[in-house]
Design a protein around this motif. Structure first.
Motif, PDB file in Angstrom:
ATOM      1  N   LYS A   1      -4.010  -2.920 -12.721  1.00  0.00           N
ATOM      2  CA  LYS A   1      -2.840  -2.237 -12.171  1.00  0.00           C
ATOM      3  C   LYS A   1      -3.224  -1.173 -11.132  1.00  0.00           C
ATOM      4  O   LYS A   1      -2.562  -1.050 -10.091  1.00  0.00           O
ATOM      5  CB  LYS A   1      -1.990  -1.614 -13.276  1.00  0.00           C
ATOM      6  N   SER A   2      -4.303  -0.410 -11.390  1.00  0.00           N
ATOM      7  CA  SER A   2      -4.733   0.584 -10.403  1.00  0.00           C
ATOM      8  C   SER A   2      -5.267  -0.104  -9.147  1.00  0.00           C
ATOM      9  O   SER A   2      -5.053   0.381  -8.031  1.00  0.00           O
ATOM     10  CB  SER A   2      -5.805   1.500 -10.996  1.00  0.00           C
ATOM     11  N   HIS A   3      -5.960  -1.214  -9.324  1.00  0.00           N
ATOM     12  CA  HIS A   3      -6.451  -2.000  -8.189  1.00  0.00           C
ATOM     13  C   HIS A   3      -5.263  -2.411  -7.316  1.00  0.00           C
ATOM     14  O   HIS A   3      -5.293  -2.231  -6.086  1.00  0.00           O
ATOM     15  CB  HIS A   3      -7.192  -3.231  -8.711  1.00  0.00           C
ATOM     16  N   LEU A   4      -4.227  -2.943  -7.926  1.00  0.00           N
ATOM     17  CA  LEU A   4      -3.056  -3.386  -7.168  1.00  0.00           C
ATOM     18  C   LEU A   4      -2.332  -2.207  -6.535  1.00  0.00           C
ATOM     19  O   LEU A   4      -1.843  -2.306  -5.402  1.00  0.00           O
ATOM     20  CB  LEU A   4      -2.106  -4.157  -8.084  1.00  0.00           C
ATOM     21  N   LEU A   5      -2.261  -1.084  -7.241  1.00  0.00           N
ATOM     22  CA  LEU A   5      -1.593   0.104  -6.710  1.00  0.00           C
ATOM     23  C   LEU A   5      -2.286   0.569  -5.431  1.00  0.00           C
ATOM     24  O   LEU A   5      -1.632   0.817  -4.405  1.00  0.00           O
ATOM     25  CB  LEU A   5      -1.610   1.223  -7.750  1.00  0.00           C
ATOM     26  N   ILE A   6      -3.610   0.662  -5.471  1.00  0.00           N
ATOM     27  CA  ILE A   6      -4.366   1.107  -4.303  1.00  0.00           C
ATOM     28  C   ILE A   6      -4.308   0.061  -3.188  1.00  0.00           C
ATOM     29  O   ILE A   6      -4.136   0.406  -2.009  1.00  0.00           O
ATOM     30  CB  ILE A   6      -5.824   1.409  -4.691  1.00  0.00           C
ATOM     31  N   ALA A   7      -4.441  -1.209  -3.561  1.00  0.00           N
ATOM     32  CA  ALA A   7      -4.437  -2.272  -2.550  1.00  0.00           C
ATOM     33  C   ALA A   7      -3.088  -2.354  -1.834  1.00  0.00           C
ATOM     34  O   ALA A   7      -3.040  -2.490  -0.603  1.00  0.00           O
ATOM     35  CB  ALA A   7      -4.770  -3.611  -3.203  1.00  0.00           C
ATOM     36  N   LEU A   8      -1.997  -2.264  -2.576  1.00  0.00           N
ATOM     37  CA  LEU A   8      -0.672  -2.316  -1.945  1.00  0.00           C
ATOM     38  C   LEU A   8      -0.412  -1.045  -1.141  1.00  0.00           C
ATOM     39  O   LEU A   8       0.235  -1.095  -0.089  1.00  0.00           O
ATOM     40  CB  LEU A   8       0.409  -2.515  -3.013  1.00  0.00           C
ATOM     41  N   GLY A   9      -0.915   0.086  -1.626  1.00  0.00           N
ATOM     42  CA  GLY A   9      -0.808   1.316  -0.851  1.00  0.00           C
ATOM     43  C   GLY A   9      -1.577   1.215   0.453  1.00  0.00           C
ATOM     44  O   GLY A   9      -1.116   1.680   1.506  1.00  0.00           O
ATOM     45  N   THR A  10      -2.727   0.583   0.403  1.00  0.00           N
ATOM     46  CA  THR A  10      -3.535   0.370   1.605  1.00  0.00           C
ATOM     47  C   THR A  10      -2.814  -0.534   2.597  1.00  0.00           C
ATOM     48  O   THR A  10      -2.821  -0.290   3.807  1.00  0.00           O
ATOM     49  CB  THR A  10      -4.905  -0.224   1.237  1.00  0.00           C
ATOM     50  N   GLU A  11      -2.180  -1.591   2.072  1.00  0.00           N
ATOM     51  CA  GLU A  11      -1.408  -2.488   2.946  1.00  0.00           C
ATOM     52  C   GLU A  11      -0.287  -1.722   3.643  1.00  0.00           C
ATOM     53  O   GLU A  11      -0.014  -1.939   4.830  1.00  0.00           O
ATOM     54  CB  GLU A  11      -0.821  -3.639   2.121  1.00  0.00           C
ATOM     55  N   ALA A  12       0.357  -0.824   2.917  1.00  0.00           N
ATOM     56  CA  ALA A  12       1.438  -0.028   3.505  1.00  0.00           C
ATOM     57  C   ALA A  12       0.908   0.899   4.590  1.00  0.00           C
ATOM     58  O   ALA A  12       1.526   1.047   5.654  1.00  0.00           O
ATOM     59  CB  ALA A  12       2.140   0.783   2.418  1.00  0.00           C
ATOM     60  N   ALA A  13      -0.250   1.516   4.334  1.00  0.00           N
ATOM     61  CA  ALA A  13      -0.852   2.395   5.347  1.00  0.00           C
ATOM     62  C   ALA A  13      -1.211   1.605   6.601  1.00  0.00           C
ATOM     63  O   ALA A  13      -0.991   2.066   7.730  1.00  0.00           O
ATOM     64  CB  ALA A  13      -2.082   3.085   4.772  1.00  0.00           C
ATOM     65  N   MET A  14      -1.751   0.401   6.408  1.00  0.00           N
ATOM     66  CA  MET A  14      -2.119  -0.441   7.552  1.00  0.00           C
ATOM     67  C   MET A  14      -0.889  -0.904   8.326  1.00  0.00           C
ATOM     68  O   MET A  14      -0.972  -1.183   9.525  1.00  0.00           O
ATOM     69  CB  MET A  14      -2.934  -1.633   7.066  1.00  0.00           C
ATOM     70  N   ALA A  15       0.253  -0.979   7.627  1.00  0.00           N
ATOM     71  CA  ALA A  15       1.490  -1.415   8.279  1.00  0.00           C
ATOM     72  C   ALA A  15       2.194  -0.269   9.005  1.00  0.00           C
ATOM     73  O   ALA A  15       3.247  -0.477   9.614  1.00  0.00           O
ATOM     74  CB  ALA A  15       2.440  -2.033   7.244  1.00  0.00           C
ATOM     75  N   GLY A  16       1.612   0.931   8.931  1.00  0.00           N
ATOM     76  CA  GLY A  16       2.180   2.053   9.673  1.00  0.00           C
ATOM     77  C   GLY A  16       2.929   3.071   8.841  1.00  0.00           C
ATOM     78  O   GLY A  16       3.475   4.036   9.394  1.00  0.00           O
ATOM     79  N   PHE A  17       2.955   2.900   7.526  1.00  0.00           N
ATOM     80  CA  PHE A  17       3.666   3.843   6.668  1.00  0.00           C
ATOM     81  C   PHE A  17       2.752   4.993   6.243  1.00  0.00           C
ATOM     82  O   PHE A  17       1.539   4.818   6.089  1.00  0.00           O
ATOM     83  CB  PHE A  17       4.204   3.131   5.416  1.00  0.00           C
ATOM     84  N   ARG A  18       3.359   6.158   6.034  1.00  0.00           N
ATOM     85  CA  ARG A  18       2.618   7.311   5.510  1.00  0.00           C
ATOM     86  C   ARG A  18       2.536   7.167   3.994  1.00  0.00           C
ATOM     87  O   ARG A  18       3.565   7.051   3.322  1.00  0.00           O
ATOM     88  CB  ARG A  18       3.320   8.608   5.880  1.00  0.00           C
ATOM     89  N   VAL A  19       1.319   7.210   3.473  1.00  0.00           N
ATOM     90  CA  VAL A  19       1.087   6.945   2.052  1.00  0.00           C
ATOM     91  C   VAL A  19       0.300   8.109   1.449  1.00  0.00           C
ATOM     92  O   VAL A  19      -0.561   8.705   2.107  1.00  0.00           O
ATOM     93  CB  VAL A  19       0.299   5.624   1.863  1.00  0.00           C
ATOM     94  N   ARG A  20       0.592   8.414   0.186  1.00  0.00           N
ATOM     95  CA  ARG A  20      -0.192   9.419  -0.547  1.00  0.00           C
ATOM     96  C   ARG A  20      -0.426   8.917  -1.963  1.00  0.00           C
ATOM     97  O   ARG A  20       0.501   8.469  -2.633  1.00  0.00           O
ATOM     98  CB  ARG A  20       0.556  10.750  -0.584  1.00  0.00           C
TER      99      ARG A  20
END
Length: 259
Positions: free
Chosen positions: A124-143
Motif C-alpha cells: 500500500k505504501s509502494h502504491l501511495l508513493i508511486a501514484l503520488g509520483t505519477e501525479a507530480a509528473m503529470a504537473g500536480f503539486r503533491v505532498r
C-alpha cells in the motif's frame, strides 16, 4: 544547408554568439545540445524551420523533465517507488487495470480521495508513493507525510499560533498523501486537527491515505466515534478504495530470496 556564416559571422563567432545568447536567455539545453544538433542538421540537410523546431523541442522537453523532478522532490517522498516496479503477480488482490487507471490522475484532477487499505508488506505504501509520483509528473503539486508527523506538526502549529497558516499550506497542494494512518492512536486534539486539514481539502483537492486498519478498526486511532465517522466520510466520499489484502508479499519475497 550551411551554418558557417550568419550576418557576416564566421562559424566560430556564430557558435560563440549562440552560447552567449543561450546564457542570457537561460536556455541551458539548447546551449548544451546546439553543436551536436547543428552537425546533425547539416548532415541531414534539415530545413531552417526543422532545425529551430529541434532546438526548441529539446529545451521544452528538458524543462518539463526538470519541473517534474522539482515537483517530486517537493513532495518529500521518503524513497523512490514506481508502478513499473510493483509486482502485481505477487499480490493478486490489487487490480493492475484499476491502478493504471488511477495513474492517469483523473481522480486528482477532480479532487477525489483514495484509500489504500491492507496489512504491512502488501504494497500500500509502494502504491501511495508511486501514484503520488505519477501525479507530480503529470504537473500536480503533491505532498507526502506520515500521519503521526502531520498531526505533530499541526499540534506544534496550534501551540505557536500558526495553525491557520499551516492548514492553508496543506490545503494548497493538489494531492496530499498520508501514510501509516492507523498505526498509532491519536488523542482527541490530534484527531480534530487532522479533521480540519481534511475539511479544508474536501471536494477541492485530493487526499490519498494508506492504512493497515480497515475502516471498522479506525476507532482505535480516532477514539471519538462521531469524529471517526466524519473522518471516514471525508476520506471515502466519491473516492476509490483499494484493498491490498493481508498476505505480505514483501515477507514472501524475502523468504524466497533466502531459500
Amino acid at each position: 544547408m550551411t551554418l558557417k556564416r550568419h550576418r557576416g559571422l564566421t562559424e566560430q563567432a556564430a557558435t560563440a554568439a549562440v552560447d552567449q545568447a543561450c546564457r542570457m536567455l537561460r536556455l541551458p539545453t539548447i546551449r548544451a545540445q546546439f553543436p551536436e544538433l547543428a552537425e546533425a542538421a547539416a548532415r541531414d540537410q534539415m530545413s531552417y524551420r526543422g532545425f529551430l523546431a529541434e532546438l526548441l523541442m529539446a529545451e521544452c522537453d528538458d524543462r518539463a523533465r526538470r519541473r517534474s523532478e522539482r515537483r517530486i522532490k517537493a513532495a518529500q517522498f521518503p524513497r523512490e517507488k514506481s508502478l513499473r516496479a510493483f509486482d502485481f503477480e505477487a499480490n493478486g488482490n490489487v487490480d493492475a487495470a484499476v491502478i493504471h487507471t488511477l495513474a492517469t490522475c483523473e481522480w486528482v484532477k477532480k479532487g477525489l480521495p483514495l484509500c489504500l487499505i491492507g496489512d504491512s508488506g502488501t504494497g500500500k505504501s509502494h502504491l501511495l508513493i508511486a501514484l503520488g509520483t505519477e501525479a507530480a509528473m503529470a504537473g500536480f503539486r503533491v505532498r507526502y507525510t506520515l500521519a503521526t508527523k502531520l498531526v505533530n506538526e499541526l499540534v506544534e502549529a496550534a501551540d505557536e499560533k500558526v495553525l491557520t497558516k499551516t492548514i492553508a499550506r496543506y490545503g494548497r497542494v493538489d494531492l496530499l498523501c498520508i501514510d501509516e494512518l492507523g498505526y498509532m492512536e491519536l488523542d482527541r486534539r490530534g484527531a480534530e486537527l487532522l479533521f480540519q486539514v481534511l475539511t479544508e481539502r474536501e471536494e477541492k483537492n485530493s487526499v490519498a491515505i494508506a492504512s493497515n486498519e480497515s475502516f471498522g478498526g479506525w476507532t482505535k486511532t480516532f477514539t471519538d466515534p462521531r469524529l471517526c465517522a466524519a473522518i471516514v466520510d471525508r476520506l471515502t466520499f466519491g473516492g476509490n478504495i483499494i484493498e491490498t489484502g493481508t498476505d505480505s508479499y514483501r515477507l514472501a519475497s524475502a523468504r524466497a530470496a533466502r531459500a
